[in-house]
Design a protein around this motif. Structure first.
Motif, PDB file in Angstrom:
ATOM      1  N   LYS A 132     -40.806  11.028   8.285  1.00  0.00           N
ATOM      2  CA  LYS A 132     -39.911  10.470   7.272  1.00  0.00           C
ATOM      3  C   LYS A 132     -40.377  10.899   5.892  1.00  0.00           C
ATOM      4  N   CYS A 133     -39.418  11.021   4.985  1.00  0.00           N
ATOM      5  CA  CYS A 133     -39.755  11.489   3.641  1.00  0.00           C
ATOM      6  C   CYS A 133     -38.696  11.022   2.657  1.00  0.00           C
ATOM      7  N   SER A 134     -39.127  10.764   1.433  1.00  0.00           N
ATOM      8  CA  SER A 134     -38.180  10.502   0.350  1.00  0.00           C
ATOM      9  C   SER A 134     -38.454  11.484  -0.781  1.00  0.00           C
ATOM     10  N   THR A 135     -37.490  11.625  -1.670  1.00  0.00           N
ATOM     11  CA  THR A 135     -37.667  12.432  -2.875  1.00  0.00           C
ATOM     12  C   THR A 135     -36.591  11.979  -3.860  1.00  0.00           C
ATOM     13  N   HIS A 136     -36.484  12.643  -4.990  1.00  0.00           N
ATOM     14  CA  HIS A 136     -35.433  12.252  -5.945  1.00  0.00           C
ATOM     15  C   HIS A 136     -34.073  12.443  -5.287  1.00  0.00           C
ATOM     16  N   TRP A 137     -33.201  11.440  -5.436  1.00  0.00           N
ATOM     17  CA  TRP A 137     -31.885  11.515  -4.768  1.00  0.00           C
ATOM     18  C   TRP A 137     -31.100  12.754  -5.187  1.00  0.00           C
ATOM     19  N   SER A 138     -31.295  13.224  -6.426  1.00  0.00           N
ATOM     20  CA  SER A 138     -30.520  14.384  -6.891  1.00  0.00           C
ATOM     21  C   SER A 138     -30.968  15.681  -6.227  1.00  0.00           C
ATOM     22  N   ALA A 139     -32.165  15.656  -5.615  1.00  0.00           N
ATOM     23  CA  ALA A 139     -32.691  16.862  -4.963  1.00  0.00           C
ATOM     24  C   ALA A 139     -32.504  16.826  -3.449  1.00  0.00           C
ATOM     25  N   ALA A 140     -31.859  15.767  -2.943  1.00  0.00           N
ATOM     26  CA  ALA A 140     -31.779  15.554  -1.488  1.00  0.00           C
ATOM     27  C   ALA A 140     -31.071  16.690  -0.755  1.00  0.00           C
ATOM     28  N   ASP A 141     -29.959  17.164  -1.294  1.00  0.00           N
ATOM     29  CA  ASP A 141     -29.194  18.215  -0.605  1.00  0.00           C
ATOM     30  C   ASP A 141     -29.997  19.518  -0.509  1.00  0.00           C
ATOM     31  N   THR A 142     -30.638  19.878  -1.613  1.00  0.00           N
ATOM     32  CA  THR A 142     -31.474  21.084  -1.615  1.00  0.00           C
ATOM     33  C   THR A 142     -32.615  20.932  -0.626  1.00  0.00           C
ATOM     34  N   PHE A 143     -33.213  19.749  -0.606  1.00  0.00           N
ATOM     35  CA  PHE A 143     -34.345  19.490   0.288  1.00  0.00           C
ATOM     36  C   PHE A 143     -33.915  19.631   1.745  1.00  0.00           C
ATOM     37  N   ARG A 144     -32.778  19.030   2.102  1.00  0.00           N
ATOM     38  CA  ARG A 144     -32.285  19.104   3.494  1.00  0.00           C
ATOM     39  C   ARG A 144     -32.059  20.556   3.920  1.00  0.00           C
ATOM     40  N   THR A 145     -31.499  21.343   3.008  1.00  0.00           N
ATOM     41  CA  THR A 145     -31.209  22.745   3.321  1.00  0.00           C
ATOM     42  C   THR A 145     -32.493  23.531   3.565  1.00  0.00           C
ATOM     43  N   LEU A 146     -33.499  23.296   2.721  1.00  0.00           N
ATOM     44  CA  LEU A 146     -34.752  24.038   2.828  1.00  0.00           C
ATOM     45  C   LEU A 146     -35.637  23.567   3.980  1.00  0.00           C
ATOM     46  N   PHE A 147     -35.569  22.254   4.282  1.00  0.00           N
ATOM     47  CA  PHE A 147     -36.494  21.681   5.270  1.00  0.00           C
ATOM     48  C   PHE A 147     -35.748  20.833   6.307  1.00  0.00           C
ATOM     49  N   PRO A 148     -34.988  21.471   7.181  1.00  0.00           N
ATOM     50  CA  PRO A 148     -34.186  20.734   8.163  1.00  0.00           C
ATOM     51  C   PRO A 148     -35.015  19.950   9.190  1.00  0.00           C
ATOM     52  N   LYS A 149     -36.293  20.281   9.324  1.00  0.00           N
ATOM     53  CA  LYS A 149     -37.131  19.583  10.315  1.00  0.00           C
ATOM     54  C   LYS A 149     -37.660  18.245   9.808  1.00  0.00           C
ATOM     55  N   VAL A 150     -37.460  17.972   8.515  1.00  0.00           N
ATOM     56  CA  VAL A 150     -37.974  16.738   7.920  1.00  0.00           C
ATOM     57  C   VAL A 150     -36.902  15.651   7.989  1.00  0.00           C
ATOM     58  N   ASN A 151     -37.317  14.443   8.310  1.00  0.00           N
ATOM     59  CA  ASN A 151     -36.411  13.297   8.389  1.00  0.00           C
ATOM     60  C   ASN A 151     -36.259  12.684   6.998  1.00  0.00           C
ATOM     61  N   LEU A 152     -35.405  13.288   6.178  1.00  0.00           N
ATOM     62  CA  LEU A 152     -35.234  12.839   4.791  1.00  0.00           C
ATOM     63  C   LEU A 152     -34.498  11.509   4.733  1.00  0.00           C
ATOM     64  N   GLN A 153     -35.033  10.568   3.977  1.00  0.00           N
ATOM     65  CA  GLN A 153     -34.427   9.248   3.792  1.00  0.00           C
ATOM     66  C   GLN A 153     -34.368   8.930   2.303  1.00  0.00           C
ATOM     67  N   PRO A 154     -33.385   9.506   1.595  1.00  0.00           N
ATOM     68  CA  PRO A 154     -33.348   9.382   0.131  1.00  0.00           C
ATOM     69  C   PRO A 154     -33.083   7.968  -0.381  1.00  0.00           C
ATOM     70  N   ASP A 155     -32.613   7.057   0.487  1.00  0.00           N
ATOM     71  CA  ASP A 155     -32.428   5.669   0.053  1.00  0.00           C
ATOM     72  C   ASP A 155     -33.773   4.953  -0.099  1.00  0.00           C
ATOM     73  N   LYS A 156     -34.779   5.418   0.629  1.00  0.00           N
ATOM     74  CA  LYS A 156     -36.087   4.773   0.618  1.00  0.00           C
ATOM     75  C   LYS A 156     -36.837   5.088  -0.672  1.00  0.00           C
ATOM     76  N   LEU A 157     -37.532   4.100  -1.195  1.00  0.00           N
ATOM     77  CA  LEU A 157     -38.345   4.338  -2.384  1.00  0.00           C
ATOM     78  C   LEU A 157     -39.715   4.888  -1.992  1.00  0.00           C
ATOM     79  N   ILE A 158     -40.252   4.402  -0.861  1.00  0.00           N
ATOM     80  CA  ILE A 158     -41.576   4.826  -0.403  1.00  0.00           C
ATOM     81  C   ILE A 158     -41.548   5.022   1.108  1.00  0.00           C
ATOM     82  N   THR A 159     -42.155   6.101   1.583  1.00  0.00           N
ATOM     83  CA  THR A 159     -42.379   6.257   3.024  1.00  0.00           C
ATOM     84  C   THR A 159     -43.884   6.357   3.254  1.00  0.00           C
TER      85      THR A 159
END
Length: 328
Positions: A132-159
């Protein structure tokens, strides 16, 4: 005594990078002082670590001088990665020495925490794959594209998973630092730092801050047309069956393509687009909850409130009170 390394990255950083470095250093230093004031032995040594004697930020406006070179650190217990500039790939490429060192330290037992877009550096090292991972919500789409193996959870403040911590965007890194203070010291020290630096403790979500625009940087024309239809028919109650038949695609295939392209199920996308419109109405108009509800295609107040709270973490009334002084 445990050792904390706050990374000073090379290039492709910004003022937010400096804020993360300075904020984390100040809070951990104050936690150390508080601990000693209580008559206890110092728990942590905190150092800024990098690969240069000096690193310039924001065209030389600020210069940070790391305490030590990473090669001088045999063992560290916690590594903090600050946020990066928006050219993430260049930022990662320019910090390969730091990346290799972090991977080595992690394999030897160190924990790693990334602040905001620092998650890109962590992910590029493969340390977030399957986690699981979080990052800035505005970077979520770019992050998903670059790292599809990561379980991105942009709603979360901390993982927090397997010795790796990540957090949301902007100055929410302060909440991550408090979280780590509690982990490495105790609850009372975290509460003290919360009060001294006036940071809300125990924040769990960045949902209320997200401005949803929808992932559009994909090549699936059918999904793009479906997105456009949803966004131009907010007032209608649209079913996924209706959408899939409109574009002559079977429901299962429609769902699969939509998730692959946007990172959301069609239902989630519908809800997020409608709730984003509702948020804007609550921020900028004096419309009642019922008026806004009907405008975004809901007729059941209970259902509307439940979806709004799920996405923003607040009730419609709380949201309007927070962001619209005139209406409040």
């Amino acid at each position: 005594m445990k050792h904390i390394s706050i990374i000073v990255p090379e290039g492709q950083s910004n003022l937010g990078t400096v804020a993360c470095i300075v904020g984390a250093y100040e809070i951990f230093t104050r936690a150390n002082d508080y601990w000693k004031e209580k008559g206890k032995k110092q728990l942590l040594t905190v150092e800024l670590a990098g690969v240069s004697k000096n690193t310039d930020f924001h065209e030389g406006l600020l210069t940070v001088k790391p305490h030590t070179h990473i090669s001088a650190i045999g063992k560290t217990h916690l590594i903090l990665i600050p946020s990066l500039a928006h050219d993430y790939q260049t930022a990662v490429e320019g910090n390969q020495l730091l990346l290799d060192w972090m991977v080595k330290q992690y394999k030897e037992g160190a924990e790693i925490a990334s602040m905001c877009s620092g998650a890109f550096m962590l992910a590029s090292a493969g340390l977030l794959d399957g986690k699981k991972c979080s990052t800035h919500w505005s970077a979520a789409d770019t992050f998903r594209t670059l790292f599809p193996k990561v379980n991105l959870q942009p709603d979360k403040l901390i993982t927090d998973e397997k010795g790796i911590y990540t957090n949301g965007g902007g100055y929410s890194f302060l909440n991550l630092v408090l979280y780590l203070v509690e982990k490495y010291y105790d609850r009372q020290t975290a509460i003290f730092c919360s009060k001294i630096f006036q940071i809300e403790i125990d924040r769990q979500s960045q949902s209320a801050f997200i401005i949803f625009t929808g992932q559009k940087q994909h090549g699936d024309e059918m999904v793009q047309q479906a997105q456009a239809y949803i966004e131009s028919n907010l007032h209608e109650k649209i079913s996924v069956e209706e959408l899939s038949s409109r574009f002559a695609v079977g429901r299962r295939n429609f769902d699969r393509r939509f998730i692959k392209a946007t990172g959301n199920t069609p239902v989630e996308y519908l809800q997020r687009v409608k709730m984003e419109a509702a948020k804007k109405a609550f921020e900028t108009t004096r419309k009642t909850i019922n008026e806004v509800m009907y405008e975004v295609g809901y007729s059941d107040v209970k259902a509307f409130r439940e979806v709004f709270r799920k996405i923003t973490g607040m009730s419609p009334l709380e949201y309007r009170g927070k962001y619209n002084k005139e209406a409040a």
